[in-house]
Design a protein around this motif. Structure first.
Motif, mmCIF file in Angstrom:
data_model
loop_
_atom_site.group_PDB
_atom_site.id
_atom_site.type_symbol
_atom_site.label_atom_id
_atom_site.label_comp_id
_atom_site.label_asym_id
_atom_site.label_seq_id
_atom_site.Cartn_x
_atom_site.Cartn_y
_atom_site.Cartn_z
ATOM 1 N N MET A 177 13.245 -18.858 57.305
ATOM 2 C CA MET A 177 12.492 -18.926 58.041
ATOM 3 C C MET A 177 12.698 -18.748 60.045
ATOM 4 O O MET A 177 11.237 -18.781 59.241
ATOM 5 N N LEU A 178 13.468 -19.415 60.021
ATOM 6 C CA LEU A 178 13.386 -18.057 61.606
ATOM 7 C C LEU A 178 12.869 -16.117 61.338
ATOM 8 O O LEU A 178 12.273 -16.203 62.133
ATOM 9 N N VAL A 179 13.074 -15.726 60.290
ATOM 10 C CA VAL A 179 12.479 -14.089 60.616
ATOM 11 C C VAL A 179 10.951 -14.134 60.488
ATOM 12 O O VAL A 179 10.606 -13.715 61.072
ATOM 13 N N HIS A 180 10.347 -15.037 59.817
ATOM 14 C CA HIS A 180 9.037 -15.230 60.006
ATOM 15 C C HIS A 180 8.709 -15.826 60.234
ATOM 16 O O HIS A 180 7.427 -15.896 61.080
ATOM 17 N N VAL A 181 8.787 -16.671 61.504
ATOM 18 C CA VAL A 181 8.280 -16.929 62.807
ATOM 19 C C VAL A 181 8.677 -16.192 63.739
ATOM 20 O O VAL A 181 7.651 -15.874 64.252
ATOM 21 N N LEU A 182 9.938 -15.298 63.327
ATOM 22 C CA LEU A 182 9.884 -14.170 64.478
ATOM 23 C C LEU A 182 8.323 -12.910 64.404
ATOM 24 O O LEU A 182 7.878 -12.356 65.201
ATOM 25 N N ARG A 183 8.426 -12.685 62.729
ATOM 26 C CA ARG A 183 7.315 -11.733 62.614
ATOM 27 C C ARG A 183 6.152 -12.293 63.044
ATOM 28 O O ARG A 183 5.688 -11.839 63.685
ATOM 29 N N LEU A 184 6.006 -13.546 62.544
ATOM 30 C CA LEU A 184 4.828 -14.024 63.195
ATOM 31 C C LEU A 184 4.392 -14.302 64.889
ATOM 32 O O LEU A 184 2.647 -13.931 64.831
ATOM 33 N N HIS A 185 5.505 -14.807 65.219
ATOM 34 C CA HIS A 185 5.155 -14.434 67.044
ATOM 35 C C HIS A 185 4.759 -13.146 67.506
ATOM 36 O O HIS A 185 3.788 -12.834 68.354
ATOM 37 N N ILE A 186 5.470 -11.575 66.640
ATOM 38 C CA ILE A 186 5.247 -10.383 66.721
ATOM 39 C C ILE A 186 3.845 -10.075 66.975
ATOM 40 O O ILE A 186 2.807 -9.552 67.516
#
Length: 304
Positions: free
Chosen positions: A173-182
């Motif tokens: 979940m953290l990885v996808h949150v960071l991807r989305l933020h970027i």
């Protein structure tokens, strides 16, 4: 290796899941500043988030999630009229992994924290805004929702190794949150994550992360990114906040620090592995970045 994967692998973030929160009626909970990066996701219902030092409120609906990247107190509430009570005693009374507040369970939240070391905060979290709100509906948000659904299922039914599975899903979940933020932030703050949005800077970052021991020059990095040397230097400095070779030095020191912490290699071997020909060359760079020699750093990490 791509830079985001590289940094996450180096930093090894760990997730710690808390009891789920079931709430209903009129309610409000006040939370102490989290030690790590706090996350919550609304699995059912809606509520309001207020974070000390952040202007306004954030309305959360089913499928939304958020990260709190600073150690600031915050409040979750049903509506502005609700008077907050301390969350600590409420979660201390949790039964079967569920804390309850108010009347009923029209609202259900799943949450926890990610823990990082001090160096990790500077690399990964320090340039993020205080609150990263991921509303439901986007492609990455759908993946986050899937991970959260699986986490909830693991915590509800408790099959074998459920805690391990749930914590790994939280990292997904953290990885996808960071991807989305970027992907969505039109004006990211400076830092290496800002550089990931720019194709030129991202290409240079990928080269340095792919082979950090290589004796890179700005000219060679610019050629790999298909731009002039001056263009790369300017865009890199503007977005990342430092020049390409300064970034390379800092990344090499991060890699060296991890190897010194692990304690399996001599300082000379570490130096060669990250691109320094001698132990003394590594020591000079290490002192410049971290303020101490590799040997002192190793001793402070409790290794021999």
């Amino acid at each position: 290796m791509d830079p985001l994967e590289d940094v996450l692998t180096l930093l090894s973030p760990r997730s710690h899941l808390s009891a789920r929160l079931a709430a209903g009626g009129t309610w409000a909970l006040r939370f102490e500043p989290p030690e790590g990066v706090k996350f919550n996701a609304v699995r059912r219902g809606s509520c309001v988030l207020e974070v000390d030092g952040v202007e306004g409120v954030i309305e959360l609906s089913q499928g939304d999630c958020y990260l709190l990247t600073r150690p600031a107190p915050f409040v979750l509430r049903s509506d502005p009229a609700a008077v907050p009570v301390d969350a600590g005693p409420v979660f201390a009374r949790a039964e079967h992994g569920v804390a309850r507040v108010g009347y009923g369970d029209g609202v259900l939240l799943v949450g926890g924290e990610f823990s990082f070391g001090a160096r990790a905060r500077e690399l990964l979290i320090g340039r993020l805004p205080p609150v990263v709100h991921i509303p439901a509906g986007s492609r990455h948000a759908e993946t986050v929702a899937w991970a959260l659904s699986e986490i909830e299922d693991e915590l509800t039914h408790r099959p074998m190794a459920s805690s391990v599975v749930a914590e790994h899903l939280a990292t997904v979940m953290l990885v996808h949150v960071l991807r989305l933020h970027i992907a969505r932030d039109p004006r990211p703050a400076s830092g290496w994550m800002a550089g990931l949005r720019d194709p030129v800077v991202a290409a240079a970052l990928a080269q340095m992360h792919g082979d950090p021991a290589h004796p890179w020059t700005v000219a060679e990095l610019a050629a790999r990114a298909s731009v002039s040397r001056s263009t790369l230097a300017s865009r890199f400095k503007t977005l990342v906040g430092i020049g390409p070779l300064d970034y390379l030095t800092r990344w090499r020191i991060e890699l060296a620090a991890r190897q010194l912490h692990d304690g399996q290699m001599t300082v000379a071997s570490v130096a060669h592995s990250v691109g320094y020909g001698t132990e003394s060359a590594l020591s000079v760079a290490f002192k410049r970045v971290l303020g101490m020699s590799p040997s002192v750093y190793r001793r402070r990490q409790g290794t021999t």
